[in-house]
Scaffold this motif. Sequence first.
Motif, PDB file in Angstrom:
ATOM      1  N   THR A  15      42.873 149.785  43.849  1.00 23.98           N
ATOM      2  CA  THR A  15      42.846 150.605  42.727  1.00 23.98           C
ATOM      3  C   THR A  15      44.004 149.727  41.678  1.00 23.98           C
ATOM      4  N   LEU A  16      43.298 149.227  40.729  1.00 28.37           N
ATOM      5  CA  LEU A  16      44.065 148.600  39.829  1.00 28.37           C
ATOM      6  C   LEU A  16      44.441 149.476  38.559  1.00 28.37           C
ATOM      7  N   ALA A  17      45.801 149.409  38.231  1.00 25.00           N
ATOM      8  CA  ALA A  17      46.199 150.338  36.984  1.00 25.00           C
ATOM      9  C   ALA A  17      46.815 149.293  35.949  1.00 25.00           C
ATOM     10  N   VAL A  18      46.323 149.712  34.828  1.00 27.58           N
ATOM     11  CA  VAL A  18      46.668 148.813  33.642  1.00 27.58           C
ATOM     12  C   VAL A  18      47.023 149.765  32.533  1.00 27.58           C
ATOM     13  N   HIS A  19      47.627 149.259  31.555  1.00 28.83           N
ATOM     14  CA  HIS A  19      48.043 150.068  30.341  1.00 28.83           C
ATOM     15  C   HIS A  19      46.617 150.105  29.412  1.00 28.83           C
TER      16      HIS A  19
ATOM     17  N   ILE B  21      44.397 143.941  30.103  1.00 28.80           N
ATOM     18  CA  ILE B  21      45.336 142.796  30.682  1.00 28.80           C
ATOM     19  C   ILE B  21      45.500 142.176  29.565  1.00 28.80           C
ATOM     20  N   ARG B  22      44.597 141.554  28.817  1.00 26.26           N
ATOM     21  CA  ARG B  22      44.953 140.723  27.680  1.00 26.26           C
ATOM     22  C   ARG B  22      46.238 141.327  26.817  1.00 26.26           C
ATOM     23  N   ARG B  23      46.237 142.958  26.708  1.00 28.18           N
ATOM     24  CA  ARG B  23      47.401 143.420  25.609  1.00 28.18           C
ATOM     25  C   ARG B  23      48.653 143.529  26.452  1.00 28.18           C
TER      26      ARG B  23
ATOM     27  N   ALA C 194      49.027 140.087  35.596  1.00 26.65           N
ATOM     28  CA  ALA C 194      47.566 139.663  35.788  1.00 26.65           C
ATOM     29  C   ALA C 194      47.336 138.569  34.795  1.00 26.65           C
ATOM     30  N   HIS C 195      46.661 137.579  35.303  1.00 25.00           N
ATOM     31  CA  HIS C 195      46.007 136.688  34.437  1.00 25.00           C
ATOM     32  C   HIS C 195      44.608 136.108  34.703  1.00 25.00           C
TER      33      HIS C 195
END
Length: 159
Positions: A28-32, A66-68, A100-101
């Motif tokens: 599970t990936l967690a991002v803003h 991810i970009r943010r 992350a990139h």
Amino acid sequence: MFRAMRRHKQEMSAERSEAVMKKCTAGTLAVHGDDDYPYSVPVSYCYEDGKIYFHCAAEGHKLDSIRRNEKVSFSVIETNDIVQEEYTTYFRSVIAFGRAHVIDDPEEKRASLEKLALKYSPDYEDGISSEIDKSFDNVRMVRIDVEHMTGKEAIELVK
């Protein structure tokens, strides 16, 4: 910078945590996410040399997030056996924190796609290259450079 595990007796070694990360097939990936809501989403992935790789569409919630903000967390659960009579579960899980990139370099992108394909289709290695060629322009690969990783297991599994 990263918190120490509160229940340190249940902490797995770095080697064991990496073994679990390599073995599992979904995480599970967690991002803003949007409007400051966390966004977590299951993904297929592979892990190698302190890096997590996964693929996604050319646009969407994951990439926008991810970009943010490149800071992410990623978790896997290897074991989660319910033990009814003890009102508990015997679990083993790993969580990683990193950055992350989106992979822009075509050679790195192809190499990471090959790693992912080999993990999920090791018996069909001959077809990997043509499968990658078909989707190469439309798929995005993301690499998480792991900065911190911990594993934890139920105390019953430690004993």
